[in-house]
Design an enzyme around this catalytic site. Structure first.
Site, PDB file in Angstrom:
ATOM      1  N   GLU A 405       0.818  -1.214   0.000  1.00  0.00           N
ATOM      2  CA  GLU A 405       0.000   0.000   0.000  1.00  0.00           C
ATOM      3  C   GLU A 405       0.853   1.266   0.000  1.00  0.00           C
ATOM      4  O   GLU A 405       0.531   2.254  -0.660  1.00  0.00           O
ATOM      5  CB  GLU A 405      -0.939  -0.002   1.207  1.00  0.00           C
ATOM      6  CG  GLU A 405      -2.110  -0.965   1.096  1.00  0.00           C
ATOM      7  CD  GLU A 405      -1.761  -2.407   1.464  1.00  0.00           C
ATOM      8  OE1 GLU A 405      -2.635  -3.277   1.356  1.00  0.00           O
ATOM      9  OE2 GLU A 405      -0.594  -2.637   1.865  1.00  0.00           O
ATOM     10  N   HIS A 472     -11.379  -5.787   8.799  1.00  0.00           N
ATOM     11  CA  HIS A 472     -12.027  -5.489   7.519  1.00  0.00           C
ATOM     12  C   HIS A 472     -13.302  -4.671   7.707  1.00  0.00           C
ATOM     13  O   HIS A 472     -14.152  -4.658   6.824  1.00  0.00           O
ATOM     14  CB  HIS A 472     -12.383  -6.785   6.781  1.00  0.00           C
ATOM     15  CG  HIS A 472     -11.212  -7.640   6.424  1.00  0.00           C
ATOM     16  ND1 HIS A 472     -10.560  -8.430   7.338  1.00  0.00           N
ATOM     17  CD2 HIS A 472     -10.561  -7.823   5.248  1.00  0.00           C
ATOM     18  CE1 HIS A 472      -9.566  -9.068   6.732  1.00  0.00           C
ATOM     19  NE2 HIS A 472      -9.542  -8.711   5.468  1.00  0.00           N
TER      20      HIS A 472
END
Length: 666
Positions: A405, A472
């Site tokens: 990322e 998540h």
């Protein structure tokens, strides 16, 4: 004629002309003389700090001369030779170091923490690692434009321990990007010697692990540096690929001058002083009768005169007068919003479809837009938002990325530097932590620091209600509303999502675009078929009433609507914020002044959330209009649990109705 001493460095002139050799010498001499002057000024208290590159000039000069002026270089704080070889006016450099307006950061940053598009230089930030990924982005743009250009980026041996280094090398290798990674191995990371920093013989060996060519060069030999880098650059222009170079050199001053060098053994310091790149090259040029005492004295006199003149003009410049309006206006690049009206032709879309359609239409609108993220290409992303995009736009513009990322956010920044746009998909907003540093320290601060915008949208699938557990399910918008320089968008409906995403991509500033996963396929709406935009900073009033103002966003909007539908006796304004930065303060305040009561509903946990800021704002702005305390409703102060019954207990939804009733009865 000075006393000639034999050079301690073996030079091979090869086919270089005397003119080139003298230019190499002059370009090394200039930063050395500037540094010697700066050390005097530092002792006199006329500058605040100095990071010395004395003894490392051959690397900066050799690499810079090997590249074309149009090719980007990303230097570190010991690469003064990059800036002087690119012929940046000394007046501007000295103003930069003294915090004057004619510098490159308007007094907002110091030393070498700046870049300049005029000279194709992109300066470092103190976190070191991010510039490696930014170089990848510039190199990717070169590759996509097929312009035959190369990017060069510097780091120290200490910086190779950072994850950004490894991510950047991996991405560059996988994508075969035309970039040269230059490691200046100068012996110490501040006071930490190399044997405490890495456990391999040579840092160049790491190139093998990433499938790229790597080389070790004598960083004090300017001819070796220049000729080898020039040859490699010419090769990369013909066959794009990354190359890693480790330059062996030494740091003969402290990390910065206040640090000193007491931790360095005297014999080691003495050894490297005999390898001084300028003294040795001067001896070599004298021995070959290429440099004469007259020319040498002329060079010194000319450079010192330029230094003195530039210093005088820098000292003469008035100090910056603080201006709050100027400071605030420079946080973001100016954005002239173009209101593109929706067409009358509509079709029913889910939230997920609206986002996909907006992306697709933006890809058609902006031919320089690149989408990047894990599994976004053939697979279409884990939520299938980019399904079919590869067939329509090709793999060059819809790019699968490794799991990195941080590097991909940095690549996006690099694309922006060369005038392209990027959308980065975080597979889940939770994973943004792995790319947090470049978002909050690079993207957010660049325009304020040196007027370089970050034309980047980071898509953030977020939120609970889908039994996805602690890693998540977060809705972490408050991490970014706190950071000046970022814009934060959080739509609750397909219509808003489509128009706001188009605006986010048009906006030249960094935008965090939150997409609630639980709403992806549960919320439908008639949405205009054609491309359109919606303005930032304009909330939507979904219901109007007189008893209370309900202020919310994201999933909270639907919780509030459901609650009010089930309680028709409650007369309320429901305000869907839509964007959190900028925030539509006017609509919020006007509503609360009308109703006299306010409740702020968020899915995020309470402490430090956006509801706290809105509540504080209302107390400050509307105190005399309030008939009751401002109430906040938020989720529990725990990580988000997996089991449905625990998740339901966690979420703010179950507390909203009772808190609303309590407020109305106050």
């Amino acid at each position: 004629m000075p006393t000639l001493t034999k050079s301690n460095i073996d030079y091979d002139k090869r086919n270089l002309s005397d003119k080139t050799l003298l230019q190499l010498y002059y370009n090394m001499l200039k930063p050395r003389l500037i540094e010697e002057k700066m050390l005097i000024l530092l002792r006199q208290g006329k500058i605040s700090k100095w990071f010395s590159g004395i003894g490392q000039e051959a690397i900066s000069v050799g690499v810079t001369m090997a590249l074309k002026p149009s090719e980007y270089i990303l230097p570190m704080h010991r690469n003064l030779g990059v800036f002087t070889t690119r012929e940046i006016p000394l007046h501007r450099l000295f103003c930069q170091w003294q915090g004057k307006a004619s510098g490159f950061t308007k007094g907002r940053d110091r030393s070498f923490h700046f870049g300049t598009q005029d000279y194709n230089i992109v300066g470092m930030i103190s976190h070191l690692g991010p510039q490696l990924g930014v170089a990848d982005g510039i190199a990717l743009a070169n590759l996509l434009k097929n312009n035959g250009q190369v990017a060069a980026v510097f780091t120290g041996e200490g910086g190779t321990s950072e994850g950004d280094f490894h991510e950047a090398l991996n991405v560059a290798s996988v994508w075969q990007l035309p970039v040269i990674f230059c490691i200046e191995n100068n012996g110490y990371g501040l006071s930490t010697p190399t044997n405490e920093q890495y456990h391999c013989k040579h840092l160049a060996d790491r190139g093998k692990g990433y499938g790229m060519e790597s080389f070790i060069l004598d960083g004090n030999n300017v001819i070796e540096t220049y000729t080898k880098v020039k040859k490699l650059v010419e090769s990369i222009r013909k066959r794009p690929r990354p190359i890693l170079i480790e330059f062996k050199t030494f740091r003969r001053r402290g990390h910065e001058e206040a640090s000193g060098t007491k931790y360095v053994p005297k014999e080691l310091m003495d050894e490297w002083e005999t390898k001084d790149p300028i003294e040795n090259f001067r001896s070599y040029l004298f021995s070959k009768k290429i440099l004469s005492p007259v020319i040498d004295e002329q060079y010194v006199s000319e450079i010192k005169a330029e230094i003195d003149t530039a210093l005088e003009s820098a000292y003469a410049e008035e100090d910056i007068i603080p201006n709050e309006t100027i400071e605030l206006n420079d946080v973001y690049k100016d954005f002239e919003y173009q209101d593109i009206k929706p067409s009358s032709k509509v079709k029913e879309l889910r939230l997920v479809d609206a986002i996909s359609e907006s992306l697709k239409q933006s890809m058609n609108t902006h031919k320089d837009l690149v989408i990047m993220g894990q599994d976004v290409a053939e697979y279409g992303g884990v939520f299938k938002i980019t399904e079919g995009f590869v067939e329509q736009f090709g793999k060059e513009r819809v790019r699968n990325t490794p799991i990195c990322e941080s590097a991909i956010v940095e690549v996006a920044m690099g694309l922006s530097i060369v005038g392209m746009k990027a959308v980065v998909e975080m597979q889940f907003s939770d994973f943004v932590t792995s790319g947090f540093n470049p978002i909050v320290n690079y993207l957010a601060k660049s325009h304020y620091r040196w007027s370089q915008n970050a034309d980047v949208v980071v898509r953030m699938p977020c939120g609970a209600g889908v039994a996805a557990g602690p890693f998540h399910s977060q809705t972490n918008e408050a991490w970014f509303t706190k950071t000046p320089g970022l814009k934060v968008v959080y739509p609750a409906f397909p219509f808003d999502a489509k128009g706001l995403l188009a605006t986010a991509i048009n906006d030249p500033n960094p935008v965090l675009f939150f997409e609630h996963k639980a709403l992806y396929r549960s919320i439908r709406q008639d949405v205009p078929a054609d491309y359109y935009t919606l303005p930032f900073g304009k909330a939507s009033v979904l219901k109007e009433g007189n008893s209370v103002s309900v202020i919310t966003y994201g999933a909270g909007v639907h919780w509030a609507l459901e609650t009010l539908d089930n309680n028709p006796d409650i007369s309320a304004d429901i305000i869907d914020l839509r964007t959190l930065q900028p925030l539509d303060k006017e609509t919020i305040i006007n509503s609360v002044k009308k109703t006299g009561r306010a409740i702020v509903l968020q899915e995020d946990s309470m402490f430090g959330g956006i509801a706290s800021d809105i509540s504080a704002m209302l107390v400050e702005e509307c105190f005399e209009y309030l008939d009751a305390p401002v109430k906040r409703v938020a989720s529990m102060e725990t990580p988000i649990p997996f089991a449905v019954q625990l998740e339901n207990q966690y979420l703010a939804k179950g507390k909203f109705e009772s808190t609303l009733r309590d407020l109305l009865s106050f």
